[in-house]
Design a protein around this motif. Sequence first.
Motif, mmCIF file in Angstrom:
data_model
loop_
_atom_site.group_PDB
_atom_site.id
_atom_site.type_symbol
_atom_site.label_atom_id
_atom_site.label_comp_id
_atom_site.label_asym_id
_atom_site.label_seq_id
_atom_site.Cartn_x
_atom_site.Cartn_y
_atom_site.Cartn_z
ATOM 1 N N GLU A 1 46.057 22.887 25.515
ATOM 2 C CA GLU A 1 44.621 23.130 25.654
ATOM 3 C C GLU A 1 44.085 22.464 26.924
ATOM 4 O O GLU A 1 43.275 23.051 27.646
ATOM 5 C CB GLU A 1 43.887 22.601 24.422
ATOM 6 N N ILE A 2 44.567 21.260 27.190
ATOM 7 C CA ILE A 2 44.158 20.559 28.401
ATOM 8 C C ILE A 2 44.567 21.348 29.633
ATOM 9 O O ILE A 2 43.780 21.527 30.568
ATOM 10 C CB ILE A 2 44.764 19.137 28.438
ATOM 11 N N MET A 3 45.802 21.841 29.649
ATOM 12 C CA MET A 3 46.293 22.618 30.792
ATOM 13 C C MET A 3 45.499 23.907 30.969
ATOM 14 O O MET A 3 45.192 24.298 32.102
ATOM 15 C CB MET A 3 47.789 22.912 30.631
ATOM 16 N N ASP A 4 45.158 24.560 29.857
ATOM 17 C CA ASP A 4 44.340 25.775 29.933
ATOM 18 C C ASP A 4 42.980 25.483 30.544
ATOM 19 O O ASP A 4 42.493 26.234 31.396
ATOM 20 C CB ASP A 4 44.169 26.401 28.543
ATOM 21 N N LYS A 5 42.356 24.391 30.109
ATOM 22 C CA LYS A 5 41.043 24.011 30.641
ATOM 23 C C LYS A 5 41.142 23.671 32.129
ATOM 24 O O LYS A 5 40.267 24.037 32.915
ATOM 25 C CB LYS A 5 40.480 22.812 29.875
ATOM 26 N N LEU A 6 42.206 22.987 32.512
ATOM 27 C CA LEU A 6 42.399 22.639 33.917
ATOM 28 C C LEU A 6 42.582 23.900 34.756
ATOM 29 O O LEU A 6 41.971 24.044 35.824
ATOM 30 C CB LEU A 6 43.595 21.703 34.071
ATOM 31 N N GLU A 7 43.390 24.832 34.279
ATOM 32 C CA GLU A 7 43.585 26.090 34.999
ATOM 33 C C GLU A 7 42.279 26.861 35.120
ATOM 34 O O GLU A 7 41.986 27.443 36.175
ATOM 35 C CB GLU A 7 44.636 26.939 34.292
ATOM 36 N N GLU A 8 41.506 26.871 34.055
ATOM 37 C CA GLU A 8 40.209 27.553 34.065
ATOM 38 C C GLU A 8 39.277 26.920 35.105
ATOM 39 O O GLU A 8 38.591 27.631 35.852
ATOM 40 C CB GLU A 8 39.584 27.459 32.674
ATOM 41 N N THR A 9 39.270 25.614 35.181
ATOM 42 C CA THR A 9 38.429 24.905 36.145
ATOM 43 C C THR A 9 38.857 25.223 37.571
ATOM 44 O O THR A 9 38.013 25.512 38.432
ATOM 45 C CB THR A 9 38.494 23.385 35.893
ATOM 46 N N VAL A 10 40.151 25.212 37.823
ATOM 47 C CA VAL A 10 40.667 25.530 39.156
ATOM 48 C C VAL A 10 40.329 26.974 39.517
ATOM 49 O O VAL A 10 39.873 27.254 40.634
ATOM 50 C CB VAL A 10 42.191 25.278 39.234
ATOM 51 N N ARG A 11 40.525 27.881 38.589
ATOM 52 C CA ARG A 11 40.210 29.293 38.820
ATOM 53 C C ARG A 11 38.731 29.468 39.173
ATOM 54 O O ARG A 11 38.390 30.213 40.100
ATOM 55 C CB ARG A 11 40.572 30.110 37.576
ATOM 56 N N ARG A 12 37.873 28.758 38.448
ATOM 57 C CA ARG A 12 36.434 28.850 38.704
ATOM 58 C C ARG A 12 36.114 28.344 40.109
ATOM 59 O O ARG A 12 35.313 28.946 40.820
ATOM 60 C CB ARG A 12 35.680 28.031 37.652
ATOM 61 N N MET A 13 36.770 27.277 40.518
ATOM 62 C CA MET A 13 36.529 26.735 41.855
ATOM 63 C C MET A 13 37.026 27.684 42.940
ATOM 64 O O MET A 13 36.423 27.781 44.014
ATOM 65 C CB MET A 13 37.194 25.372 42.005
ATOM 66 N N GLN B 1 37.358 31.077 42.682
ATOM 67 C CA GLN B 1 36.761 32.406 42.663
ATOM 68 C C GLN B 1 35.255 32.428 42.898
ATOM 69 O O GLN B 1 34.723 33.422 43.373
ATOM 70 C CB GLN B 1 37.070 33.090 41.326
ATOM 71 N N GLU B 2 34.583 31.389 42.571
ATOM 72 C CA GLU B 2 33.131 31.385 42.672
ATOM 73 C C GLU B 2 32.669 30.675 43.934
ATOM 74 O O GLU B 2 33.313 29.762 44.423
ATOM 75 C CB GLU B 2 32.520 30.681 41.450
ATOM 76 N N LYS B 3 31.532 31.138 44.434
ATOM 77 C CA LYS B 3 30.897 30.431 45.540
ATOM 78 C C LYS B 3 30.025 29.365 44.908
ATOM 79 O O LYS B 3 29.001 29.655 44.306
ATOM 80 C CB LYS B 3 30.076 31.379 46.391
ATOM 81 N N LEU B 4 30.460 28.144 45.046
ATOM 82 C CA LEU B 4 29.776 27.037 44.397
ATOM 83 C C LEU B 4 29.051 26.181 45.426
ATOM 84 O O LEU B 4 29.511 26.030 46.557
ATOM 85 C CB LEU B 4 30.781 26.159 43.646
ATOM 86 N N SER B 5 27.967 25.611 44.992
ATOM 87 C CA SER B 5 27.288 24.638 45.842
ATOM 88 C C SER B 5 28.133 23.372 45.879
ATOM 89 O O SER B 5 29.081 23.220 45.100
ATOM 90 C CB SER B 5 25.897 24.329 45.285
ATOM 91 N N LEU B 6 27.765 22.483 46.751
ATOM 92 C CA LEU B 6 28.491 21.221 46.854
ATOM 93 C C LEU B 6 28.438 20.473 45.529
ATOM 94 O O LEU B 6 29.446 19.939 45.060
ATOM 95 C CB LEU B 6 27.907 20.371 47.980
ATOM 96 N N GLU B 7 27.277 20.455 44.896
ATOM 97 C CA GLU B 7 27.115 19.764 43.619
ATOM 98 C C GLU B 7 27.976 20.399 42.529
ATOM 99 O O GLU B 7 28.606 19.699 41.740
ATOM 100 C CB GLU B 7 25.640 19.755 43.188
#
Length: 64
Positions: free
Chosen positions: A5-17, A19-25
């Motif tokens: 579950e931890i690895m899945d959450k980590l992968e999801e977080t990396v994927r979000r970073m 694929q998405e245009k994120l602000s600095l915050e």
Amino acid sequence: MELEEIMDKLEETVRRMEQEKLSLEESYACFSEGMEYVKKGNEAIDQVEKKIQVLMESGEEENE
């Protein structure tokens, strides 16, 4: 939380970073979240290693 579950959450977080245009915050928040998952993953791995070590030591004692 289980290691998978931890690895899945980590992968999801990396994927979000990635694929998405994120602000600095938002990027910082994702990075911090990811680092927490890394920490939890390392702790889970350490616990498993300790259990394996105990099992190996008890197996060695039985063989003596």
